[in-house]
Design a protein around this motif. Structure first.
Motif, mmCIF file in Angstrom:
data_model
loop_
_atom_site.group_PDB
_atom_site.id
_atom_site.type_symbol
_atom_site.label_atom_id
_atom_site.label_comp_id
_atom_site.label_asym_id
_atom_site.label_seq_id
_atom_site.Cartn_x
_atom_site.Cartn_y
_atom_site.Cartn_z
ATOM 1 N N LEU A 56 64.933 39.984 -4.157
ATOM 2 C CA LEU A 56 66.032 39.400 -3.372
ATOM 3 C C LEU A 56 67.279 40.269 -3.461
ATOM 4 C CD1 LEU A 56 65.680 35.582 -4.234
ATOM 5 C CD2 LEU A 56 65.143 36.705 -2.060
ATOM 6 N N SER A 57 67.521 40.832 -4.628
ATOM 7 C CA SER A 57 68.692 41.706 -4.783
ATOM 8 C C SER A 57 68.526 42.981 -3.965
ATOM 9 C CB SER A 57 68.886 42.053 -6.265
ATOM 10 O OG SER A 57 69.068 40.885 -7.039
ATOM 11 N N ILE A 58 67.332 43.574 -4.002
ATOM 12 C CA ILE A 58 67.093 44.811 -3.251
ATOM 13 C C ILE A 58 67.225 44.577 -1.752
ATOM 14 C CG2 ILE A 58 65.349 46.548 -2.696
ATOM 15 C CD1 ILE A 58 64.291 46.229 -5.552
ATOM 16 N N VAL A 59 66.608 43.488 -1.279
ATOM 17 C CA VAL A 59 66.680 43.187 0.154
ATOM 18 C C VAL A 59 68.115 42.855 0.552
ATOM 19 C CG1 VAL A 59 65.895 41.615 1.956
ATOM 20 C CG2 VAL A 59 64.289 42.424 0.240
ATOM 21 N N LEU A 89 70.094 46.139 0.848
ATOM 22 C CA LEU A 89 69.681 46.840 2.066
ATOM 23 C C LEU A 89 70.274 46.197 3.315
ATOM 24 C CD1 LEU A 89 65.919 47.606 1.286
ATOM 25 C CD2 LEU A 89 67.838 49.231 1.319
ATOM 26 N N TRP A 90 70.321 44.876 3.334
ATOM 27 C CA TRP A 90 70.901 44.158 4.474
ATOM 28 C C TRP A 90 72.393 44.478 4.622
ATOM 29 C CZ3 TRP A 90 69.410 41.101 8.496
ATOM 30 C CH2 TRP A 90 70.399 40.324 9.111
ATOM 31 N N LEU A 91 73.095 44.486 3.496
ATOM 32 C CA LEU A 91 74.519 44.786 3.559
ATOM 33 C C LEU A 91 74.759 46.234 3.980
ATOM 34 C CD1 LEU A 91 75.922 42.957 0.381
ATOM 35 C CD2 LEU A 91 76.277 42.334 2.771
ATOM 36 N N GLY A 92 73.952 47.167 3.411
ATOM 37 C CA GLY A 92 74.146 48.573 3.771
ATOM 38 C C GLY A 92 73.871 48.844 5.219
ATOM 39 N N ILE A 93 72.774 48.340 5.738
ATOM 40 C CA ILE A 93 72.430 48.568 7.148
ATOM 41 C C ILE A 93 73.437 47.879 8.063
ATOM 42 C CG2 ILE A 93 70.675 48.159 8.909
ATOM 43 C CD1 ILE A 93 68.567 48.400 6.708
ATOM 44 N N VAL A 117 67.114 35.524 6.241
ATOM 45 C CA VAL A 117 66.254 36.711 6.343
ATOM 46 C C VAL A 117 66.015 37.319 4.971
ATOM 47 C CG1 VAL A 117 66.030 38.990 7.386
ATOM 48 C CG2 VAL A 117 67.116 37.139 8.672
ATOM 49 N N ILE A 118 67.069 37.383 4.155
ATOM 50 C CA ILE A 118 66.936 37.946 2.806
ATOM 51 C C ILE A 118 65.974 37.115 1.969
ATOM 52 C CG2 ILE A 118 68.185 38.463 0.687
ATOM 53 C CD1 ILE A 118 70.662 39.005 2.396
ATOM 54 N N GLY A 119 66.132 35.782 1.996
ATOM 55 C CA GLY A 119 65.261 34.906 1.200
ATOM 56 C C GLY A 119 63.813 34.983 1.621
ATOM 57 N N THR A 120 63.556 34.921 2.934
ATOM 58 C CA THR A 120 62.178 34.938 3.422
ATOM 59 C C THR A 120 61.491 36.272 3.133
ATOM 60 O OG1 THR A 120 62.787 33.411 5.200
ATOM 61 C CG2 THR A 120 60.735 34.632 5.449
ATOM 62 N N LEU A 121 62.204 37.364 3.372
ATOM 63 C CA LEU A 121 61.615 38.676 3.164
ATOM 64 C C LEU A 121 61.399 38.964 1.675
ATOM 65 C CD1 LEU A 121 60.626 41.240 4.549
ATOM 66 C CD2 LEU A 121 62.972 42.145 4.416
ATOM 67 N N THR A 166 57.557 39.540 -2.859
ATOM 68 C CA THR A 166 57.234 39.202 -4.251
ATOM 69 C C THR A 166 55.870 38.537 -4.356
ATOM 70 O OG1 THR A 166 59.594 38.928 -4.754
ATOM 71 C CG2 THR A 166 58.013 37.924 -6.279
ATOM 72 N N ASP A 167 55.591 37.563 -3.474
ATOM 73 C CA ASP A 167 54.338 36.809 -3.566
ATOM 74 C C ASP A 167 53.119 37.634 -3.174
ATOM 75 O OD1 ASP A 167 55.652 34.554 -4.444
ATOM 76 O OD2 ASP A 167 55.839 33.653 -2.450
ATOM 77 N N ASN A 168 53.287 38.628 -2.317
ATOM 78 C CA ASN A 168 52.134 39.369 -1.819
ATOM 79 C C ASN A 168 51.901 40.718 -2.490
ATOM 80 O OD1 ASN A 168 51.103 37.724 0.648
ATOM 81 N ND2 ASN A 168 53.315 37.795 0.929
ATOM 82 N N PHE A 169 52.953 41.319 -3.028
ATOM 83 C CA PHE A 169 52.790 42.674 -3.549
ATOM 84 C C PHE A 169 53.200 42.825 -5.018
ATOM 85 C CE2 PHE A 169 53.585 43.027 1.030
ATOM 86 C CZ PHE A 169 52.439 43.700 1.418
#
Length: 332
Positions: A227-230, A233-237, A258-262, A267-270
């Motif tokens: 969540l922190s990484i996403v 990235l959202w803020l930078g973009i 968008v941040i929470g869902t992504l 996390t759950d899949n990878f």
């Protein structure tokens, strides 16, 4: 001669008049003079009413027994006998019997509740009857008089116990999905039937069991890195695209879904597939332990059953992911 007679008549008249006046004065004075008291005045008796108090008490030698003390009456006073607070009165409450000296042992309400739940779960889950019916009824009545809510089972708890008993007999009355949902609802409600927070051991097999709980705090911490990484990235973009014209706080709030869902999906899949963190006391020494179910970055971990060694007593503990039932290995 006539003159003498006249004088005599006048003198006789005056004498008669004077006599009459003296007699009348004597009668008048006697009429107004007080008469002497010749009799003693009569004393009037005042009627009195006697009220007897109802002081009927117990007969001498009677003993009044409460849950704490035994009080005896000797005919004039009450006094405490030799019973202490720790002494148990079998006729008034549920007591255990000391196998060494045969003396009754007083139990606390918490200990009685634990025995009641153990008896229920042993009968419905494993089909074993740890106490006879009369003893169970006495224990249940004692808890009811003490205001314990454990003896009052609701509809969900009764259905849960019946489902476990039917499953043991090989005649399930509900599907696995319905059973898991019912169990989860009872755990969320804090039902003591679905959760054994205190370890219990079986003498015949030496196996100790307890029910773990999900560690939601640590489970949610697994999502924090992604969540922190996403989020960064959202803020930078967004800052580059909008050329810094939007407040970063507004940009973060706008992109929170968008941040929470992504972050959760990655996390759950990878990173932590099928992650589940549980914690609870060790069945042997009650030291708190945790166990992780799931994979970590492709490295396979515990799936349906996990095993760990207690950090305190070094006992091996097996935990089932579905029921969160933790148990030690049978002793040889």
């Amino acid at each position: 001669m006539s003159a003498v007679a006249t004088k005599s008549s006048i003198i006789i008249a005056l004498w008669a008049t004077t006599s009459l006046l003296l007699q009348g004065s004597s009668n008048c004075c006697s009429a107004f003079s007080p008469s002497p008291l010749t009799s003693t005045p009569r004393r009037t008796a005042t009627p009195t009413t006697t009220t007897s108090l109802n002081l009927d008490g117990p007969d001498p030698g009677t003993k009044l027994v409460s849950n704490r003390k035994e009080i005896a009456f000797d005919g004039s006073r009450f006094f405490e006998t030799g019973l202490e607070e720790e002494d148990c009165i079998p006729s008034q409450e549920y007591c255990l019997v000391d196998p060494q000296n045969g003396q009754p042992i007083r139990l606390s309400v918490e200990e009685k509740e634990r025995m009641f739940l153990d008896a229920l779960q042993s009968y419905y889950v494993s089909g074993r009857q740890v106490m006879d019916d009369s003893e169970f009824d006495a224990l249940k009545e004692d808890l009811a008089w003490n205001g314990s809510e454990v003896v009052n089972l609701n509809r969900k708890e009764i259905t849960y116990l019946e489902a476990m008993q039917a499953y043991i007999r090989g005649e399930p009355i509900m599907s696995d999905g319905d059973y898991d949902q019912l169990r989860d609802e009872l755990r969320e409600d804090g039902s003591s039937i679905a959760v054994d927070s205190e370890p219990k051991c079986y003498i015949d097999s030496g196996v100790c069991t307890v029910t773990f709980q999900q560690d939601k705090f640590r489970n949610n911490l697994l999502y924090l890195p992604m969540l922190s990484i996403v989020g960064f990235l959202w803020l930078g973009i967004g800052y580059e695209i909008l050329d810094g014209r939007v407040n970063p706080l507004l940009l973060t709030a706008f992109g929170a879904p968008v941040i929470g869902t992504l972050g959760k999906a990655i996390t759950d899949n990878f990173i932590f597939p099928d992650n589940f963190v549980a914690y609870g006391p060790c069945p042997s020494c009650e030291a708190e332990n945790r166990i992780y179910f799931g994979d970590i970055l492709g490295v396979e971990g515990f799936d349906k059953q996990g095993k760990f060694k207690c950090k305190n007593c070094k006992s091996e503990v097996i935990v089932m992911k579905r029921s969160l039932r933790a148990s030690t290995l049978p002793k040889n």
